[in-house]
Design a protein around this motif. Sequence first.
Motif, PDB file in Angstrom:
ATOM      1  N   ARG A   1     -58.858  33.526  -9.894  1.00 49.66           N
ATOM      2  CA  ARG A   1     -59.923  32.524  -9.738  1.00 49.66           C
ATOM      3  C   ARG A   1     -59.954  32.017  -8.307  1.00 49.66           C
ATOM      4  O   ARG A   1     -61.025  31.827  -7.712  1.00 49.66           O
TER       5      ARG A   1
ATOM      6  N   PHE B   1     -66.965  34.348 -14.092  1.00 51.75           N
ATOM      7  CA  PHE B   1     -65.517  34.477 -14.205  1.00 51.75           C
ATOM      8  C   PHE B   1     -65.042  34.058 -15.594  1.00 51.75           C
ATOM      9  O   PHE B   1     -64.221  34.748 -16.220  1.00 51.75           O
ATOM     10  N   LEU B   2     -65.520  32.922 -16.102  1.00 54.42           N
ATOM     11  CA  LEU B   2     -65.105  32.442 -17.418  1.00 54.42           C
ATOM     12  C   LEU B   2     -65.564  33.387 -18.520  1.00 54.42           C
ATOM     13  O   LEU B   2     -64.865  33.580 -19.518  1.00 54.42           O
TER      14      LEU B   2
ATOM     15  N   ASN C   1     -54.484  43.054 -19.500  1.00 49.34           N
ATOM     16  CA  ASN C   1     -55.373  41.994 -19.027  1.00 49.34           C
ATOM     17  C   ASN C   1     -55.756  42.169 -17.566  1.00 49.34           C
ATOM     18  O   ASN C   1     -56.752  41.594 -17.109  1.00 49.34           O
TER      19      ASN C   1
ATOM     20  N   GLN D   1     -59.704  38.770 -23.256  1.00 54.00           N
ATOM     21  CA  GLN D   1     -58.756  38.436 -24.308  1.00 54.00           C
ATOM     22  C   GLN D   1     -59.009  39.268 -25.565  1.00 54.00           C
ATOM     23  O   GLN D   1     -58.081  39.501 -26.347  1.00 54.00           O
TER      24      GLN D   1
ATOM     25  N   LEU E   1     -63.158  36.200 -18.502  1.00 54.87           N
ATOM     26  CA  LEU E   1     -61.888  35.743 -19.041  1.00 54.87           C
ATOM     27  C   LEU E   1     -61.920  35.718 -20.565  1.00 54.87           C
ATOM     28  O   LEU E   1     -60.946  36.096 -21.230  1.00 54.87           O
TER      29      LEU E   1
ATOM     30  N   ILE F   1     -59.336  42.918 -15.893  1.00 56.90           N
ATOM     31  CA  ILE F   1     -60.357  41.972 -15.434  1.00 56.90           C
ATOM     32  C   ILE F   1     -60.654  42.173 -13.952  1.00 56.90           C
ATOM     33  O   ILE F   1     -61.732  41.809 -13.462  1.00 56.90           O
TER      34      ILE F   1
ATOM     35  N   ILE G   1     -54.661  35.131 -14.126  1.00 55.96           N
ATOM     36  CA  ILE G   1     -55.991  34.534 -14.266  1.00 55.96           C
ATOM     37  C   ILE G   1     -56.235  33.418 -13.252  1.00 55.96           C
ATOM     38  O   ILE G   1     -57.229  33.454 -12.514  1.00 55.96           O
TER      39      ILE G   1
END
Length: 500
Positions: free
Chosen positions: A334, A348-349, A362, A356, A352, A365, A330
Amino acid sequence: MLSFRSPIAHREAAPPARVRISEKWRDFVVANWHLGFTAFGGPPVHFQIFHTKFVDKLKWIDEQMYQELFALCQGLPGPASTKMLFCINSIHGGFLSGFLAFCIWSLPGAIGMYCLSLGVSKIGETMPSAVYALLSGLNAATVGIIALAAVQLSEKAITDQMSRILVFLGGAVGMLYSALWFFPVLMFVGGVSTVVWDYRWIHNFLKKFKKQRVESQESQEAIDNTTVQDDTTSITSSTARQRRRDVDQDAILPVSAPSTPQISTPPEFTEEKQLLSWRTGILIICAFFTTFIAVMVLRGTLKTPPLPYSVFANLYLAGTIIFGGGPVVIPLLRDYIVGEGWVSSRDFLLGLAIIQAFPGPNFNIAVYLGSLAVRNGNNNFPKEVGALIGFFGMFSPGLILAAGVMGLWSTIRKRRWTISFLRGVNALATGLVYTAVYRLFRTAVLDEEYSGGRELGIDPFWVAVTATSFVGGRWFGMAPFFAILLGGLLGIVWWGIVKA
């Protein structure tokens, strides 16, 4: 006693080849079809799900092979749980089975993240408070599931005092420092530590030192007692001889007798299920690094490369240098995506937070980020190209290296130092799972004011949700899928009581 059967009787008793093949693929589909839809919680939980299914129930591999694959997948770059599933299915049914299992495993989450990228442009700067509560509940339950997976993995990884120390150090040091180069170095140090411990090199050094010290004391006593009477000299000599006998009885252990028991090599991998020769494995690894160097050289020399190539090169680099799985990818993405200005920090957030709560790896993403990056570049490339670039750029390095190492592994796993080395890597990788618990705990709660996330302790209710998922899985056998869904439901209940 060996028994022999008639070839004719054997042919008559054996099922037809078509029946065997159909049964093989039926077992493959039954074992894998649902994992991409139900495996919530990230890599630590995935490992526990794989152990329950493929070791305890199906018995496709034994416990020793599982521990070896776990250490290998943690020690290689790329998505750890994805490589684990690929290796297990490849050992059981060949590389075609491994590749199809990877597709079944990753595509549901990848398609979901692609759909999210299509609709994210229509989302305002903030989302409804009920959505934040739902995501916070999912994240809080995920923390409890990962904590439970960490405890269960520790019970298998800890075999002696050294492995217990390494699990503790992996968790503690991983929380304090998180540079990319640090994780592979840390796991290498753990592997070397267990080799030194198992072969008792430090023990032998200390015993040699003790023997030399006793001999020097004897020499000093002989010089000091030259003027003593004969009977006293006789007593001193007998005492020295007795001390020398005690040291000799505590002789240096040979290197060929490590403290850990001798581990037999499972025949199903080295004989019947050997997928590649070691030469082919080396060829695959060399071919990968050749392509990697070529991509990186072009990345650095082209003045104005096409945007899809730049996105692919950055994600290909990330998939090659990431050790430790999802929790590590992660912050790196970024820097490589948001730092280039291709995706906004808000988008992006949001991705994220959603990943989850998604099943599967993961690393999916990257599909979301690749699609957004190509779309925001104002070029003629469709968003589907960005999604495919993200998918193959992130996943291919780890899978290619895993396939090459499996060819080497059938040869080097016969050496006892390899088992000792992987025992240390396994212990340190297990400790890093606690690091994932800590990092998610700090950013699990989302709201309108802090879209980047706050720690669960901001409200005791979220800690209770975490404890609920942990206790439900530990003592009541609740599946991770239902535990995380329960967390999301409790988040909605909290929103209805507190916010609404």
